[in-house]
Design a protein around this motif. Structure first.
Motif, PDB file in Angstrom:
ATOM      1  N   VAL A   1      55.812  32.976  50.737  1.00 26.98           N
ATOM      2  CA  VAL A   1      54.494  32.452  50.361  1.00 26.98           C
ATOM      3  C   VAL A   1      53.381  33.300  50.970  1.00 26.98           C
ATOM      4  O   VAL A   1      52.440  33.722  50.288  1.00 26.98           O
ATOM      5  CB  VAL A   1      54.336  30.975  50.806  1.00 26.98           C
TER       6      VAL A   1
ATOM      7  N   MET B   1      50.856  35.599  48.905  1.00 27.52           N
ATOM      8  CA  MET B   1      49.415  35.311  48.893  1.00 27.52           C
ATOM      9  C   MET B   1      48.624  36.508  49.405  1.00 27.52           C
ATOM     10  O   MET B   1      47.568  36.848  48.883  1.00 27.52           O
ATOM     11  CB  MET B   1      49.117  34.087  49.773  1.00 27.52           C
TER      12      MET B   1
ATOM     13  N   THR C   1      46.942  27.584  53.743  1.00 29.31           N
ATOM     14  CA  THR C   1      48.313  27.522  53.208  1.00 29.31           C
ATOM     15  C   THR C   1      49.321  27.231  54.311  1.00 29.31           C
ATOM     16  O   THR C   1      50.271  26.451  54.113  1.00 29.31           O
ATOM     17  CB  THR C   1      48.677  28.857  52.512  1.00 29.31           C
TER      18      THR C   1
ATOM     19  N   VAL D   1      41.645  32.725  45.118  1.00 29.14           N
ATOM     20  CA  VAL D   1      42.825  31.854  45.204  1.00 29.14           C
ATOM     21  C   VAL D   1      43.714  32.060  43.979  1.00 29.14           C
ATOM     22  O   VAL D   1      44.949  32.123  44.088  1.00 29.14           O
ATOM     23  CB  VAL D   1      42.420  30.374  45.337  1.00 29.14           C
ATOM     24  N   LYS D   2      43.111  32.176  42.803  1.00 29.56           N
ATOM     25  CA  LYS D   2      43.882  32.352  41.565  1.00 29.56           C
ATOM     26  C   LYS D   2      44.731  33.623  41.611  1.00 29.56           C
ATOM     27  O   LYS D   2      45.918  33.595  41.282  1.00 29.56           O
ATOM     28  CB  LYS D   2      42.935  32.404  40.354  1.00 29.56           C
TER      29      LYS D   2
ATOM     30  N   SER E   1      45.590  35.239  44.361  1.00 28.69           N
ATOM     31  CA  SER E   1      46.547  35.068  45.464  1.00 28.69           C
ATOM     32  C   SER E   1      47.744  34.240  45.025  1.00 28.69           C
ATOM     33  O   SER E   1      48.890  34.543  45.367  1.00 28.69           O
ATOM     34  CB  SER E   1      45.857  34.396  46.663  1.00 28.69           C
ATOM     35  N   LEU E   2      47.488  33.184  44.245  1.00 32.61           N
ATOM     36  CA  LEU E   2      48.580  32.328  43.775  1.00 32.61           C
ATOM     37  C   LEU E   2      49.498  33.080  42.813  1.00 32.61           C
ATOM     38  O   LEU E   2      50.716  32.930  42.864  1.00 32.61           O
ATOM     39  CB  LEU E   2      48.025  31.067  43.089  1.00 32.61           C
TER      40      LEU E   2
ATOM     41  N   VAL F   1      53.406  33.527  43.557  1.00 32.51           N
ATOM     42  CA  VAL F   1      54.461  33.084  42.632  1.00 32.51           C
ATOM     43  C   VAL F   1      55.399  34.241  42.323  1.00 32.51           C
ATOM     44  O   VAL F   1      56.625  34.094  42.343  1.00 32.51           O
ATOM     45  CB  VAL F   1      53.848  32.513  41.330  1.00 32.51           C
TER      46      VAL F   1
END
Length: 476
Positions: free
Chosen positions: A80, A84, A118, A251-252, A254-255, A259
């Motif tokens: 994770v 990120m 996170t 954030v978008k 990074s996500l 993933v």
């Protein structure tokens, strides 16, 4: 046509000569980044791997506890946090290439904010790891021991949150030697204190956790001191309120990065958990953990090239040099596959011996030797696959690769492993074979995607991305 043919032939010959001529200089540029990056990743990976090795000298349960704690709970957090933080590879690399140096420090601070939040969200997994591991099929004995180790490893979680943005910040500027020196010093200290606390003083699992936590915190402190003292050639200008701007968009991205990488890390983690469902799981869990350890060390070489190609691609696309970005991909692919062939041969030649570096148990060593052939194919595949993922990060294709990973790992690889391992009764060898199938398919698709890419279009997208995230592309 007769007139055109010699001209065409001469043109092709010139292209071949040009490729050979440029291979050396580009290889030198890659190794300048990849060499220290490989050393850094190997040194940092070795912290956990050596802790596991020392724990294995105490007993099978301690080895299983540290292995499962590191690969399952710690592996989940590592995936994770690294994922990120990998958004920074795209943004910092392309901004650096475009000459927008001042934005790198702001990007790093935004990433710190997101990763620290996170880390707080991941805390329950560390705190309640025993019932979580038990739910996924680990035995009571292994779940309790691994849970104790995981709870003690909470400080490492927050060290990850600070470390990965720092590393991407330094990598984008090609300041990889700094990270290598800091990692080398910490590794030497880690070996000594692991021996002292785990074996000499007999602190066991608590001693292993203490040493590992302190080592990761020392890496973070060392890197921060370098950045704060040198100002990183203008990339660091102090803390700024700009870090809180555009957080949602950050954030978008990074996500999407998380993933993409988490699907890879979790895949390996799930394999360890599935192995825990086999009859008499202690031996196969230890065996697959040892192989994961060896594979992890080998993967660190590919991850070094992953970092190098990510920097090269993002820098060149940010600077508008589409041809150089494409050329760099070809050079790094040839180099990493050649290293993969050598690594494959080494694993095959030593499969009867290397298990005893990790365990005193003859059954565990014999089971690990059986996995040796499959492990050799895995290290070959892993020489290229992370490199292609690095190309994706440098170009900003995280979302596309996330979908590819879902299909290859979770729709093909994982069901195939379960089928071979349990239905056809091939045990841990069947589970590992399914993994090889998933990685093979993913690598093939990434080769096709990279081959058909329009690099001129990618350079244009990089320019607009730099403008959108707070800079203006330099005129080249």
């Amino acid at each position: 046509m007769a007139v055109d043919t010699p001209l065409l032939k001469n043109h092709e010959e010139e292209k071949s000569v040009s490729y050979v001529k440029e291979f050396g200089p580009e290889s030198k540029r890659l190794w300048k980044i990849a060499g220290p990056a490989i050393f850094t990743t190997v040194a940092q990976y070795s912290l956990g791997a050596l802790t596991q090795t020392f724990a294995g000298q105490i007993g099978e349960l301690e080895l299983a506890a540290v292995s499962v704690g590191n690969s399952v709970i710690g592996g989940l957090a590592f995936g994770v946090m690294l994922g990120m933080g990998s958004a920074l590879e795209t943004l910092c690399g392309q901004a650096f290439g475009a000459g927008e140096i001042r934005m790198l420090g702001v990007y790093m601070q935004r990433s710190w904010i997101i990763l620290l939040i996170t880390a707080c969200c991941l805390l329950p997994i560390y705190i309640w790891s025993p019932p979580i591991l038990h739910f996924f099929g680990e035995s009571d004995e292994i779940s309790r021991a691994a849970g104790k180790f995981s709870f003690l490893m909470i400080p490492q979680l927050f060290a990850y949150a600070l470390n990965f943005p720092i590393q991407k910040f330094l990598q984008a500027q090609r300041k990889v030697l700094v990270m290598a020196w800091i990692s080398a010093i910490v590794l030497v200290l880690h070996v000594f204190f692991s021996w002292l606390l785990i074996l000499k003083l007999g602190w066991g699992i608590p001693g292993a956790a203490l040493t590992l936590n302190v080592s990761w915190l020392l890496i973070v402190v060392g890197q921060l001191l370098y950045i704060f003292i040198t100002k990183s050639d203008g990339a660091w200008s102090g803390f700024s309120w700009l870090a809180f701007a555009d957080l949602f968009g950050f954030v978008k991205l990074s996500l999407a990065s998380a993933v993409m990488l988490c699907l890879e890390f979790w895949y390996l983690m799930i394999l360890v958990v599935i192995t825990g469902h086999l009859e008499n799981p202690l031996v196969p869990v230890d065996a697959i953990s040892i192989c994961m350890n060896i594979q992890g060390w080998d993967a660190m070489i590919a991850i070094g090239f992953n970092a190098a190609i990510s920097v090269r691609v993002s820098n060149e696309l940010g600077a508008g040099n589409a041809r150089l970005a494409k050329f760099s991909v070809g050079v790094v692919s040839i180099t990493s596959v050649a290293i993969g062939v050598v690594a494959m041969a080494v694993v095959l030649a030593t499969r009867d011996y290397f298990p005893y570096l990790f365990t005193n148990s003859v059954p565990v060593a014999e089971e690990t030797t059986k996995l040796g052939v499959l492990l050799s194919f895995t290290v070959l595949l892993n020489s290229l696959q992370p490199v292609l993922s690095g190309v994706a990060i440098g170009a900003g294709w995280q979302s596309l690769v996330a979908y590819i990973n879902i299909g290859c790992y979770y729709i093909v690889g994982l069901p195939a492993g379960i089928l071979l391992g349990f239905v056809f009764d091939f045990g841990v060898e069947g589970i590992w074979s399914g993994m090889i199938g998933g990685i093979s398919l993913q690598t093939l698709i990434l080769i096709i995607v990279t081959s058909i890419t329009n690099w001129t279009k990618e350079a244009e997208q990089a320019e607009s991305r730099v403008k959108r995230w707070g800079g203006s592309a330099a005129n080249h």
